[in-house]
Motif scaffolding. Structure first.
Motif, short mmCIF file in Angstrom:
data_model
loop_
_atom_site.label_atom_id
_atom_site.label_comp_id
_atom_site.label_asym_id
_atom_site.label_seq_id
_atom_site.Cartn_x
_atom_site.Cartn_y
_atom_site.Cartn_z
N HIS A 96 -16.52 53.87 50.46
CA HIS A 96 -16.05 54.24 48.82
C HIS A 96 -14.18 53.16 49.04
O HIS A 96 -14.14 53.30 48.06
CB HIS A 96 -16.04 55.96 48.99
CG HIS A 96 -16.38 55.69 48.87
ND1 HIS A 96 -17.28 56.63 50.01
CD2 HIS A 96 -17.44 56.48 47.49
CE1 HIS A 96 -18.14 57.31 49.81
NE2 HIS A 96 -19.19 56.99 48.26
N CYS A 103 -16.25 59.02 55.38
CA CYS A 103 -16.15 58.15 55.26
C CYS A 103 -14.81 58.22 54.54
O CYS A 103 -13.71 57.08 54.89
CB CYS A 103 -16.86 56.10 54.57
SG CYS A 103 -16.86 57.30 52.68
N CYS A 115 -16.02 62.32 51.04
CA CYS A 115 -16.63 62.95 52.42
C CYS A 115 -16.80 62.09 53.23
O CYS A 115 -15.11 61.93 53.69
CB CYS A 115 -18.44 61.55 51.45
SG CYS A 115 -16.77 59.86 51.24
ZN LIG Z 1 -16.68 57.71 51.34
#
Ligand SMILES: [Zn+2]
Length: 347
Positions: A297, A69, A67
């Motif tokens: 994350h 991030c 993703c």
């Molecule tokens: Zn992420």
């Protein structure tokens, strides 16, 4: 390699025109930061007059399953590796700190991810404090209109309010309140009122047990009192209303492995909406607390403190989330601790 041998990397971020360059330039003038290398990726701004200044271009590699991030900044990896190899060969001075000044619209999360995930960088560098500048004249508008600005404040370890001398006291106070709501864990500095030194911004970073202990005392206090913002009609565009902090407590020692699995699963499912997690953990079989520290994350390597920062020895977790009801996390944690308790009775 011990954390003390790794080169700290500080990320200096903040919305367009919020005074990042001015702050960094002032800090770099102090003798403590004489051996600091600087990477800047702001286009069109006047460069810093610094020996090791390097510019990096924006080039983000989003991993196939990843993703935003968790995107690797290929440009940043190359620039830092290049700096490090020149340092080793002695073609540039042996810098002992690296500062990265981001673009005004940058999301600091991919920079943190790159530092934590890239094997060569991880071997030589550690993530230090993220410092975010917020301009007292325009900051409230930026927070209300630009999710990038809210995120920069949410992931900050230190917030610096700039231009408070140009803003009225009411305006400055409103902005302080807005910043505290988004991120009650980060101390707020106002250089116009109180000159700040590099120590206040950079010392005691997440990898430093002594600093972390003092810092934990600070972030455990105000967060407990923070409440989710009221949600109402007409606030759809106010991004700072979507982001809020809360804390949860667990009144029993945690099994480290089981907790790790729970946190991994939680961040896997909701990491994009968990801008920050900080925790002071009481772990089974460990007399002193373990501090965890995550951005989306990603979780930094845990740090063992040499003592409890306050008399209270329970586990406390602080979350800064966007658009995620706190009940989702509370329910998940409750289910996990119930399961852990059952496991103990079975064994
Ligand atoms: Zn992420």
């Amino acid at each position: 390699m011990a954390a003390a041998d790794l080169i700290p990397v500080n990320i200096v971020t903040g919305f367009l025109g919020s005074g990042k360059t001015t702050l960094l330039r002032r800090l770099l003038a102090s003798p403590e930061l004489a051996n600091t290398a600087v990477l800047v990726n702001e286009l069109g701004e006047v460069g810093l007059d610094h020996l090791l200044l390097r510019h990096v271009d924006e080039s983000t590699v989003v991993l196939p399953s990843g993703c935003v991030c968790c995107a690797l900044r290929a440009d940043l990896t190359a620039a830092i590796r290049d700096l490090y190899s020149k340092r080793e060969r002695g073609t540039i001075p042996r810098f002992d700190r690296l500062a990265i000044e981001t673009t005004g619209l940058a999301d600091p999360a991919p920079i943190i991810f790159t530092l934590l995930a890239e094997p060569v960088l991880r071997h030589h560098f550690r993530v230090g404090h993220v410092v975010t500048t917020v301009d007292a004249v325009n900051g409230a508008r930026h927070l209300a209109q630009h999710p990038e600005s809210v995120k920069q404040v949410a992931v900050a370890d230190r917030v610096v309010l700039t231009k408070t001398d140009l803003a009225g006291p009411a305006q400055a106070e409103a902005l302080r309140t807005a910043c505290r709501r988004v991120n009650p864990a980060a101390p707020i500095f106002e250089p116009a009122v109180d000159p700040i030194g590099p120590d206040q911004l950079f010392a005691g970073d997440p990898a430093d047990p002594s600093g972390t202990r003092q810092d934990a005392r600070r972030w455990l206090g105000p967060v407990a009192a923070a409440t989710p913002p009221e949600t109402g009609v007409g606030q759809a565009s106010a991004h700072d209303r979507d982001v809020y902090a809360f804390s949860v407590t667990v009144d029993r020692a945690l099994d480290w492995t089981a907790f790790g699995i729970w946190l991994t699963m939680l961040l896997h499912a909701h990491g994009e909406d968990i801008l920050r997690v900080k925790g002071l953990l009481q772990v089974v079989g460990v007399p002193t607390p373990v501090v965890i520290h995550g951005v989306q994350h990603l979780v930094h390597p845990p740090v063992h403190l040499d003592g409890w920062p306050t008399a209270d020895r329970g586990t406390r977790l602080v979350f800064i989330v966007q658009k995620l009801p706190r009940q989702v996390i509370e329910r998940s944690l409750a289910a996990f601790t119930r399961l852990a308790a059952v496991g103990e009775r079975v064994v």
